[in-house]
Design a protein around this motif. Structure first.
Motif, PDB file in Angstrom:
ATOM      1  N   LEU A  58      24.541  27.767  36.989  1.00 57.88           N
ATOM      2  CA  LEU A  58      25.936  28.193  37.353  1.00 57.88           C
ATOM      3  C   LEU A  58      25.630  28.332  38.841  1.00 57.88           C
ATOM      4  CD1 LEU A  58      27.445  30.002  34.355  1.00 57.88           C
ATOM      5  CD2 LEU A  58      28.650  27.939  35.677  1.00 57.88           C
TER       6      LEU A  58
ATOM      7  N   PHE B  50      27.405  25.920  41.335  1.00 57.75           N
ATOM      8  CA  PHE B  50      28.806  26.740  41.939  1.00 57.75           C
ATOM      9  C   PHE B  50      28.700  27.733  42.960  1.00 57.75           C
ATOM     10  CE2 PHE B  50      29.566  24.656  37.758  1.00 57.75           C
ATOM     11  CZ  PHE B  50      30.408  23.594  38.089  1.00 57.75           C
ATOM     12  N   GLY B  51      27.503  28.885  42.444  1.00 52.45           N
ATOM     13  CA  GLY B  51      27.635  29.874  43.230  1.00 52.45           C
ATOM     14  C   GLY B  51      28.942  30.634  43.477  1.00 52.45           C
ATOM     15  N   ARG B  52      29.215  31.083  44.490  1.00 52.65           N
ATOM     16  CA  ARG B  52      30.637  31.583  44.868  1.00 52.65           C
ATOM     17  C   ARG B  52      31.223  30.668  45.647  1.00 52.65           C
ATOM     18  NH1 ARG B  52      31.527  36.684  43.903  1.00 52.65           N
ATOM     19  NH2 ARG B  52      32.812  36.868  45.897  1.00 52.65           N
TER      20      ARG B  52
ATOM     21  N   ALA C  33      43.069  29.180  41.208  1.00 51.38           N
ATOM     22  CA  ALA C  33      41.580  28.955  41.039  1.00 51.38           C
ATOM     23  C   ALA C  33      40.901  28.889  42.580  1.00 51.38           C
ATOM     24  CB  ALA C  33      41.217  27.771  40.707  1.00 51.38           C
TER      25      ALA C  33
ATOM     26  N   PHE D 160      37.693  29.873  43.137  1.00 49.12           N
ATOM     27  CA  PHE D 160      36.170  29.620  43.108  1.00 49.12           C
ATOM     28  C   PHE D 160      36.057  28.308  42.426  1.00 49.12           C
ATOM     29  CE2 PHE D 160      36.316  34.203  43.258  1.00 49.12           C
ATOM     30  CZ  PHE D 160      35.344  34.365  44.388  1.00 49.12           C
TER      31      PHE D 160
ATOM     32  N   ILE E  31      33.823  27.326  40.510  1.00 49.21           N
ATOM     33  CA  ILE E  31      33.484  27.562  38.773  1.00 49.21           C
ATOM     34  C   ILE E  31      34.928  27.804  38.282  1.00 49.21           C
ATOM     35  CG2 ILE E  31      33.142  30.142  39.552  1.00 49.21           C
ATOM     36  CD1 ILE E  31      31.759  27.824  36.662  1.00 49.21           C
ATOM     37  N   GLU E  32      35.988  28.224  38.735  1.00 51.25           N
ATOM     38  CA  GLU E  32      37.348  28.423  38.253  1.00 51.25           C
ATOM     39  C   GLU E  32      37.768  27.169  37.916  1.00 51.25           C
ATOM     40  OE1 GLU E  32      39.307  32.647  39.360  1.00 51.25           O
ATOM     41  OE2 GLU E  32      38.725  31.550  41.113  1.00 51.25           O
TER      42      GLU E  32
ATOM     43  N   LEU F 113      35.898  24.984  35.157  1.00 48.06           N
ATOM     44  CA  LEU F 113      36.395  25.518  33.771  1.00 48.06           C
ATOM     45  C   LEU F 113      37.728  25.297  33.346  1.00 48.06           C
ATOM     46  CD1 LEU F 113      34.692  28.997  33.542  1.00 48.06           C
ATOM     47  CD2 LEU F 113      33.849  27.038  32.465  1.00 48.06           C
TER      48      LEU F 113
ATOM     49  N   SER G 171      28.456  33.551  39.705  1.00 47.50           N
ATOM     50  CA  SER G 171      29.149  32.494  39.194  1.00 47.50           C
ATOM     51  C   SER G 171      29.421  32.612  37.688  1.00 47.50           C
ATOM     52  CB  SER G 171      28.479  31.248  39.299  1.00 47.50           C
ATOM     53  OG  SER G 171      29.265  30.065  39.285  1.00 47.50           O
TER      54      SER G 171
ATOM     55  N   ILE H 150      32.040  35.388  37.244  1.00 49.33           N
ATOM     56  CA  ILE H 150      33.206  34.775  37.480  1.00 49.33           C
ATOM     57  C   ILE H 150      33.815  33.973  36.391  1.00 49.33           C
ATOM     58  CG2 ILE H 150      34.611  33.646  39.380  1.00 49.33           C
ATOM     59  CD1 ILE H 150      32.681  34.204  41.219  1.00 49.33           C
TER      60      ILE H 150
ATOM     61  N   GLU I 293      37.438  34.434  34.438  1.00 49.61           N
ATOM     62  CA  GLU I 293      38.344  33.654  34.589  1.00 49.61           C
ATOM     63  C   GLU I 293      38.771  33.150  33.085  1.00 49.61           C
ATOM     64  OE1 GLU I 293      40.248  32.477  36.534  1.00 49.61           O
ATOM     65  OE2 GLU I 293      40.879  30.267  35.946  1.00 49.61           O
TER      66      GLU I 293
ATOM     67  N   ARG J 152      39.683  40.353  39.029  1.00 47.37           N
ATOM     68  CA  ARG J 152      39.812  39.598  40.587  1.00 47.37           C
ATOM     69  C   ARG J 152      39.238  40.267  41.487  1.00 47.37           C
ATOM     70  NH1 ARG J 152      39.445  34.845  41.005  1.00 47.37           N
ATOM     71  NH2 ARG J 152      40.977  33.522  42.169  1.00 47.37           N
TER      72      ARG J 152
END
Lengths: 393, 393
Positions: free
Chosen positions: A250, A254-256, A270, A272, A274-275, A278, B198, B201, B205, B299
């Motif tokens: 992850l 994706f990191g941040r 969203a 990020f 990663i959001e 998902l 990640s 997060i 999420e 958040r």
């Protein structure tokens, strides 16, 4: 049989597949061939949708059964007719692939309880003319395997050269070796465990509660109400999906990193990547999967505990086995960690079984068993070649 | 100020606490004292509910600020007036405890954005007379710390002897050390990270989507509609709760033990103890926590990334710091693993800071920072004693 009404893409009878048509073959089992369930009930009629690849040889000794995972299906190596994407194991299975369909006859059936053409909670209950919903008895991994054995019987195959599968598929492999030891020449359980851990049950329960919290679930009777618990099922998928990946993967993927923006949005969209990822996983999943099947199949995994039937002894479960085993784990898989796989190896050693064990070093987590992992592929190819040779192929 | 209407248990003015009354003191900040937010807006008026323990000494050098975690509150060492349970760190903080309130003046305020008496999304927006809901700007960890600094100002304290906290509380500790280096004599960040990973997060999420999927969330305006997204918030809590425990702790505490039954139930009720436990965690949480606050505080954690303001260099964030640091991690914490804590230690070393680091070996996971962990307690006591001595106490 009125099941066809809800399962448009399946064919009505065994072996009846049109050339170039991606829809599955379907094996129908009538009232005289009930599936005996661990719940203490029988299911009849029922059907299994399946795919085959390659040709069964004259002495029927080259058959390999592939068992799919929780949200998988029978489309191992052909384009999936629902999603249009390549078969889920098309990198591993096919002509010239590690499991070479020019040498082996590969079978994969959709598990009982699922929603890709085999009987499941979305199928019509002949007693009511309505979908079963929660009136379908709870299904176990052993029930899935029992149904698969009936299909293998119907295909005229006595002993499978190998049974192969990852995750929930690996559970089926282990169950095959325990339920039908004389019918499994070789077993390749991948990224699995001999029982679901407390943590795994916990994540499954989160998913089930997410589905059942959705008012559109309607006590399971959403089809009759003309709705679907899409939001709850999407949340369940999102939660599960995090467990399929490793923290390292992850962070690497994706990191941040932000999604389509230069700076934080200071809101609940969203922000990020990663959001977004998902959310996409959740939204696309609901288009292809039935919510009640998700409940049934996670329940089957939670109930799985091979040793429980043998006084808690896994070694006893495998006593006198002649099956050749190869176990594969992935170093960053935290859902079915190497330790779980190694526990099976230890039990097999205690049972004096033939067993080899490969831990693949990767940061891709549980999902690695579905990905292009060269070491995993070469281990699988080597094992299958050696057992084929041992069987005189 | 109409905030009191929604916050019955809080007192109307600073320092006005009745003897033996568990309700918090409240610091009110009027239109002339706005809280400047990272979102680019100001919040005014606002209030902070807080507790203090012990006595501030004459030269105001013995004050310790405790920062609470995501679902925590200001009730560190007194019975919680909402749940009736002991304060969340009453094993660590109190008379004769490792952080001894007969020696130190301990302060803890409910963070801005929460729902235990400080201004949050459930508070009344004076511009509309309705609860803020999502009209409250997104809050950051730095905003929380900025508000705490205003409270510390009002208490007449210049430099805190120590700032202490775990998880989201540890983020605040780190932010204090970066935002107000001259006001933090010592810092004790526990089980935390310098930025949310990640994976973290991702789990947050999942929780937010579970809340927002509940139709009773009503776009955040559930209070005005007279409902609460209890089901969605319970699912969010269940998912998060799994991440607070280690796989080993779950296996040891629950394993595959059944709940109030001899055999599997073959249904979707809670068969396993872990399922009952999680359902209980979810159901009790919704009685004490506001769903929108859950969105805001997760958040804030996701947005947290100290190095981002310093060109990605954590060492630069801490350059020239005079603060004495002690970091504590727990070996089985996979939410904020030791590696995350060690990365902070490395940065502090690179910044030539005074830093010590303790990894506590335990199988209790992230939750360990809230539990009776003797090694953690003795490390905390030792560190606080040494910095008190260094400050001439």
């Amino acid at each position: 049989m009125t099941i066809e009404a809800t399962q448009k893409s399946v064919m009505p009878a065994l072996g009846n597949r049109e050339a170039n048509h991606p829809s599955s073959m379907v094996a129908m089992f009538g009232a005289d061939e009930p599936l005996v369930l661990d719940a203490g009930l029988s299911l009849a009629p029922f059907q299994l949708a399946y795919q085959t690849y390659g040709e069964l040889n004259a002495d029927k000794s080259n058959a390999i059964l592939v068992c799919h995972a929780l949200t998988g299906d029978q489309h191992v190596a052909n384009a999936n007719p629902v999603t249009g994407r390549a078969g889920w194991w098309s990198a591993l299975v096919g002509e010239g692939k590690p499991i070479d369909t020019s040498k082996y006859f590969v079978i994969c059936s959709n598990v009982i309880g699922s929603c890709m053409g085999s009987t499941g909670p979305a199928s019509i209950n002949p007693a009511t003319g309505e979908p079963y919903a929660l009136d379908l008895p709870v299904i176990t991994i052993r029930d899935m395997v029992r149904a698969q054995a009936m299909l293998v019987d119907r295909l005229g195959i006595d002993t499978l050269l190998a049974v192969i599968g990852g995750s929930m598929g690996g559970m089926q492999v282990l169950q095959w070796a325990v339920s039908y030891p004389e019918r499994v020449f070789a077993a390749l359980p991948i990224a699995t465990g001999a029982r679901h851990s407390s943590q795994n049950i916990a994540f499954d329960e989160v998913g089930r509660q997410a589905v059942m919290a959705d008012p559109d679930w309607r006590g399971g009777r959403y089809i009759a109400h003309g709705c679907r618990p899409h939001k709850g099922l999407a949340v369940a998928r999102m939660a599960a999906h995090v467990t399929y990946l490793s923290e390292a993967a992850l962070q690497r993927k994706f990191g941040r990193e932000l999604q389509d923006r230069e700076a934080l949005g200071f809101g609940f969209d969203a922000d990020f990547q990663i959001e977004s990822y998902l959310r996409h996983q959740g939204m696309t999943f609901v288009d292809r999967f039935d919510a009640n099947s998700y409940l049934y199949l996670t329940r089957a995994m939670d109930y799985f505990d091979i040793a429980a039937d043998f006084g808690g002894s896994l070694a006893t479960a495998f006593r006198n086995t002649k099956t050749r085993f190869c176990l594969v784990s992935f170093s960053s898989d935290w859902l079915f960690p190497t330790s779980e796989n190694r526990a099976i190896v230890h039990a097999l050693n205690a049972a004096a079984a033939s067993v080899s064990f490969v831990e693949i070093v990767t940061d891709r987590g549980h999902d690695a068993f579905l990905l292009d992992e060269p070491e995993f592929f070469s281990a699988s190819e080597g094992f299958i070649s050696s057992v084929a040779k041992a069987r005189g192929l």
